[in-house]
Design a protein around this motif. Structure first.
Motif, PDB file in Angstrom:
ATOM      1  N   GLY A 356       7.509   1.809 -12.141  1.00 44.92           N
ATOM      2  CA  GLY A 356       6.437   0.788 -12.779  1.00 44.92           C
ATOM      3  C   GLY A 356       7.464  -0.414 -13.326  1.00 44.92           C
ATOM      4  N   LEU A 357       8.605  -0.332 -13.898  1.00 50.34           N
ATOM      5  CA  LEU A 357       9.275  -1.284 -14.265  1.00 50.34           C
ATOM      6  C   LEU A 357      10.115  -2.179 -13.212  1.00 50.34           C
ATOM      7  CD1 LEU A 357      11.330   0.858 -17.134  1.00 50.34           C
ATOM      8  CD2 LEU A 357       9.542  -0.939 -17.194  1.00 50.34           C
ATOM      9  N   PHE A 358      10.002  -1.739 -12.213  1.00 53.14           N
ATOM     10  CA  PHE A 358      10.503  -2.779 -10.935  1.00 53.14           C
ATOM     11  C   PHE A 358       9.293  -3.360 -10.075  1.00 53.14           C
ATOM     12  CE2 PHE A 358      13.901  -0.050 -11.976  1.00 53.14           C
ATOM     13  CZ  PHE A 358      14.868  -1.114 -12.261  1.00 53.14           C
ATOM     14  N   PRO A 359       8.718  -4.137 -10.518  1.00 50.91           N
ATOM     15  CA  PRO A 359       7.418  -4.622  -9.898  1.00 50.91           C
ATOM     16  C   PRO A 359       7.285  -4.948  -8.330  1.00 50.91           C
ATOM     17  CG  PRO A 359       8.050  -6.275 -11.725  1.00 50.91           C
ATOM     18  CD  PRO A 359       9.436  -5.270 -11.323  1.00 50.91           C
ATOM     19  N   THR A 360       8.502  -5.085  -7.564  1.00 47.45           N
ATOM     20  CA  THR A 360       8.534  -5.140  -6.293  1.00 47.45           C
ATOM     21  C   THR A 360       7.849  -3.979  -5.535  1.00 47.45           C
ATOM     22  OG1 THR A 360      10.884  -5.922  -6.213  1.00 47.45           O
ATOM     23  CG2 THR A 360       9.985  -5.238  -4.267  1.00 47.45           C
ATOM     24  N   VAL A 361       7.865  -2.928  -6.191  1.00 42.35           N
ATOM     25  CA  VAL A 361       7.251  -1.608  -5.933  1.00 42.35           C
ATOM     26  C   VAL A 361       5.509  -2.028  -5.630  1.00 42.35           C
ATOM     27  CG1 VAL A 361       6.306   0.709  -6.387  1.00 42.35           C
ATOM     28  CG2 VAL A 361       8.770   0.019  -6.650  1.00 42.35           C
ATOM     29  N   ALA A 362       5.170  -2.458  -7.036  1.00 42.16           N
ATOM     30  CA  ALA A 362       3.837  -2.738  -7.033  1.00 42.16           C
ATOM     31  C   ALA A 362       3.402  -4.021  -5.926  1.00 42.16           C
ATOM     32  CB  ALA A 362       3.373  -3.407  -8.307  1.00 42.16           C
ATOM     33  N   GLY A 363       4.324  -5.027  -5.538  1.00 38.73           N
ATOM     34  CA  GLY A 363       4.259  -5.919  -4.639  1.00 38.73           C
ATOM     35  C   GLY A 363       4.012  -5.269  -3.185  1.00 38.73           C
ATOM     36  N   VAL A 364       4.565  -4.241  -3.091  1.00 35.66           N
ATOM     37  CA  VAL A 364       4.516  -3.699  -1.583  1.00 35.66           C
ATOM     38  C   VAL A 364       3.239  -2.901  -1.577  1.00 35.66           C
ATOM     39  CG1 VAL A 364       5.496  -1.684  -0.167  1.00 35.66           C
ATOM     40  CG2 VAL A 364       6.952  -3.247  -1.608  1.00 35.66           C
ATOM     41  N   ILE A 365       2.773  -2.294  -2.571  1.00 28.21           N
ATOM     42  CA  ILE A 365       1.466  -1.609  -2.726  1.00 28.21           C
ATOM     43  C   ILE A 365       0.185  -2.678  -2.508  1.00 28.21           C
ATOM     44  CG2 ILE A 365      -0.410  -0.514  -4.178  1.00 28.21           C
ATOM     45  CD1 ILE A 365       2.372   0.902  -5.481  1.00 28.21           C
ATOM     46  N   GLN A 366       0.475  -3.908  -2.844  1.00 32.14           N
ATOM     47  CA  GLN A 366      -0.331  -5.085  -2.790  1.00 32.14           C
ATOM     48  C   GLN A 366      -0.658  -5.468  -1.511  1.00 32.14           C
ATOM     49  OE1 GLN A 366       0.817  -7.576  -6.593  1.00 32.14           O
ATOM     50  NE2 GLN A 366      -1.004  -8.455  -5.747  1.00 32.14           N
ATOM     51  N   ALA A 367       0.356  -5.421  -0.580  1.00 28.58           N
ATOM     52  CA  ALA A 367       0.386  -5.880   0.900  1.00 28.58           C
ATOM     53  C   ALA A 367      -0.427  -4.920   1.588  1.00 28.58           C
ATOM     54  CB  ALA A 367       1.870  -5.645   1.284  1.00 28.58           C
ATOM     55  N   VAL A 368      -0.954  -3.896   1.132  1.00 32.54           N
ATOM     56  CA  VAL A 368      -1.729  -2.990   1.934  1.00 32.54           C
ATOM     57  C   VAL A 368      -3.050  -3.608   2.067  1.00 32.54           C
ATOM     58  CG1 VAL A 368      -2.924  -0.776   1.924  1.00 32.54           C
ATOM     59  CG2 VAL A 368      -0.758  -0.829   0.996  1.00 32.54           C
ATOM     60  N   PRO A 369      -3.465  -4.002   3.589  1.00 33.22           N
ATOM     61  CA  PRO A 369      -5.079  -4.939   3.398  1.00 33.22           C
ATOM     62  C   PRO A 369      -5.921  -3.954   2.939  1.00 33.22           C
ATOM     63  CG  PRO A 369      -3.569  -4.927   5.490  1.00 33.22           C
ATOM     64  CD  PRO A 369      -2.738  -3.725   4.712  1.00 33.22           C
ATOM     65  N   GLU A 370      -6.948  -4.619   2.605  1.00 32.85           N
ATOM     66  CA  GLU A 370      -8.028  -3.867   1.716  1.00 32.85           C
ATOM     67  C   GLU A 370      -8.807  -2.776   2.959  1.00 32.85           C
ATOM     68  OE1 GLU A 370     -11.314  -4.368  -1.665  1.00 32.85           O
ATOM     69  OE2 GLU A 370     -10.243  -5.983  -0.854  1.00 32.85           O
ATOM     70  N   PRO A 371      -9.056  -3.382   4.129  1.00 31.03           N
ATOM     71  CA  PRO A 371      -9.561  -2.336   4.714  1.00 31.03           C
ATOM     72  C   PRO A 371      -8.671  -1.111   5.024  1.00 31.03           C
ATOM     73  CG  PRO A 371      -9.646  -4.310   5.829  1.00 31.03           C
ATOM     74  CD  PRO A 371      -8.666  -4.637   4.583  1.00 31.03           C
ATOM     75  N   VAL A 372      -7.451  -1.106   5.131  1.00 29.13           N
ATOM     76  CA  VAL A 372      -6.674   0.176   5.224  1.00 29.13           C
ATOM     77  C   VAL A 372      -6.937   0.907   3.889  1.00 29.13           C
ATOM     78  CG1 VAL A 372      -4.387   0.832   5.203  1.00 29.13           C
ATOM     79  CG2 VAL A 372      -4.750  -1.099   6.528  1.00 29.13           C
ATOM     80  N   LEU A 373      -6.929   0.344   2.720  1.00 27.74           N
ATOM     81  CA  LEU A 373      -7.085   1.118   1.589  1.00 27.74           C
ATOM     82  C   LEU A 373      -8.614   1.656   1.291  1.00 27.74           C
ATOM     83  CD1 LEU A 373      -5.795   1.624  -1.264  1.00 27.74           C
ATOM     84  CD2 LEU A 373      -6.979  -0.412  -2.239  1.00 27.74           C
ATOM     85  N   GLY A 374      -9.631   0.751   2.010  1.00 26.90           N
ATOM     86  CA  GLY A 374     -10.766   1.497   2.052  1.00 26.90           C
ATOM     87  C   GLY A 374     -11.203   2.509   2.709  1.00 26.90           C
ATOM     88  N   GLY A 375     -10.295   2.634   4.019  1.00 27.39           N
ATOM     89  CA  GLY A 375     -10.518   4.096   4.633  1.00 27.39           C
ATOM     90  C   GLY A 375     -10.234   5.150   3.915  1.00 27.39           C
ATOM     91  N   ALA A 376      -9.045   4.949   2.759  1.00 26.43           N
ATOM     92  CA  ALA A 376      -8.630   6.051   2.089  1.00 26.43           C
ATOM     93  C   ALA A 376      -9.788   6.302   0.974  1.00 26.43           C
ATOM     94  CB  ALA A 376      -7.435   5.882   1.468  1.00 26.43           C
TER      95      ALA A 376
END
Length: 460
Positions: A356-376
């Protein structure tokens, strides 16, 4: 909310490889911690990501919110495992952002945005409500016996089922591409449905493989495959990574703090139910860890665990993220691996905070397209509804119980589908009842109190 049956304790005895107070060597503890993280990292970050995407929060602020969800989850996990005075259960408990609050926060927040309220003000209201609601859980931790008489498994099952059923709409919107796709006219087009369908199909397929780590990591593996397909289609957007700082210390009240009664009303019911879920989850963890599930020590663990739920939700509101709760997926991992050492939990907490202290991790998570996330998430949200059904399956469904279920579901789902029903009610009452979860939950609590538990049948 975590995707589980919150009241069910495992019935099959577990052979523990590492007991509650065992101290494994650092390499073994780290590997065991990674094993836990594979199964819980996606559910921890998903609620915040969905809420931010639905409300149109900027990439930079979304990055901060998702990062803080990891930090706050790590802090809560550390306190639950380590235990400080009355705070914590002293068990291997992993805590994360709760799905229970996603539906009402998205519904209320989207309505405020449509009415012209700036997104920053909406977020300030949400975090003000999170802070106010946290005191409900902290207070409940001191009066649990009374609350358990008022909020019975029948009420809990109805509310959890309502939460799951209302979340399914959110899941379908994500599968189709989200609110952004709706505004762009690309909602549920072939590309979006392909991405979400592949992820959903892989989750099903991976759960047929008789390998423990594959099944427990099915969502993570399916999302990774979905991202590879999205990259091949040119759908990965790493703008969030480019805007992220390399390190970010927690900043309190980034959006300020405000309050909204219409947002707060459904949260009251959900905080009640989340507290009772925590009781079931902690009891299950105690049983798997070969600890008492009755008596003074068990009650101390229950009170301490629920208290951390509340304190951590207070921290979440202050540091700009959403309420957290005990994750019952953790119980399944303990049962599968035999690792119940709370010292492993401290390693899990440390990794969560560092991520959590290294925002690049959250940035990578944000890159996941919403339809991909929606399938999960459609699987996760369906599992929430299934958990509610599972709870109700353990209740004696006599005529009284069926009447309470029928009326509560009818009114709760009715209001969520036809919100205009409350238009001409007094504003204060409409603010409470415009949430289907609040309407159904209040109805269930009231009818459970009004109708006697044992009713003599009248035979003509």
């Amino acid at each position: 909310m975590n995707i589980h049956n919150p009241t069910a304790a495992p019935t099959r005895p577990t052979e523990l490889v590492l007991g509650l107070d065992d101290r494994p060597s650092p390499p073994i503890a780290f590997l065991a911690a990674l094993q836990h993280l594979l199964a819980i990292i996606v559910p921890i970050v998903t609620p915040g990501l969905l809420i931010c995407q639905a409300l149109g929060v900027s990439l930079r602020d979304t990055n901060m919110i998702v990062s803080m969800s990891l930090v706050i989850s790590g802090i809560a996990t550390f306190v639950q495992c380590r235990r400080f005075g009355p705070l914590g259960a002293g068990l291997l408990i992993v805590q994360g952002t709760s799905f229970n609050f996603v539906g009402p926060l998205i519904a209320g927040g989207v309505l405020m945005v449509k009415q012209g309220t700036p997104v920053e003000t909406v977020m300030a209201c949400i975090f003000g409500v999170v802070i106010a609601g946290s005191f409900i859980e902290m207070g409940l931790s001191r009066v649990l016996p009374f609350v358990k008489r008022l909020i019975t498994p029948l009420v809990t099952g109805i509310v959890v089922l309502m939460i799951g059923l209302t979340l399914i709409k959110v899941g379908l919107i994500s599968m189709g591409g989200g609110f952004a796709a709706m505004s762009q006219g690309t909602f549920a087009n072939g590309e979006n449905l392909l991405l979400s369908g592949v992820v959903l199909g892989l989750i099903i397929a991976l759960n047929r493989i008789p390998v423990v780590w594959v099944r427990s990591s099915a969502i993570m593996l399916a999302l990774a495959a979905g991202c590879l397909l999205a990259a091949w289609m040119g759908r990965l957007d790493f703008a969030g990574v480019h805007q992220a700082a390399w390190f970010q210390a927690p900043v309190p009240f980034h959006f300020g703090v405000d309050f909204s009664w219409s947002l707060f009303a459904p949260m009251v019911v959900i905080y009640l139910v989340t507290s009772l879920e925590a009781i079931g989850d902690i009891t299950a963890t105690s049983k798997i860890s070969r600890q008492p599930i009755e008596g003074p020590l068990w009650m101390e663990r229950i009170k301490g665990g629920v208290l951390v739920n509340g304190v951590n939700s207070l921290l979440a509101g202050i540091f700009n993220t959403f309420p957290s709760s005990v994750f019952a997926q953790n119980n399944g991992i303990i049962q599968l691996t035999g690792v119940a050492s709370r010292h492993v939990g401290i390693y899990i907490a440390a990794v969560l905070v560092l991520l959590g202290l290294f925002p690049t991790v959250a940035g990578v998570i944000q890159a996941v397209p919403e339809p991909v996330l929606g399938g999960a998430v459609i699987v996760m949200f369906g599992a929430v509804a299934a958990s509610g059904i599972n709870i109700l399956a353990g209740v004696h469904l006599d005529r009284r119980a069926l009447l309470i279920i029928a009326i509560s579901l009818a009114l709760g789902l009715g209001v969520s589908q036809v919100p205009e029903f409350v238009t001409h009610m007094p504003r204060a009452l409409a603010d409470v009842l415009e949430s289907g979860v609040a309407t159904g939950g209040i109805c269930a609590v009231f009818l459970n109190w009004l109708l006697p538990e044992r009713q003599e049948e009248i035979i003509d």
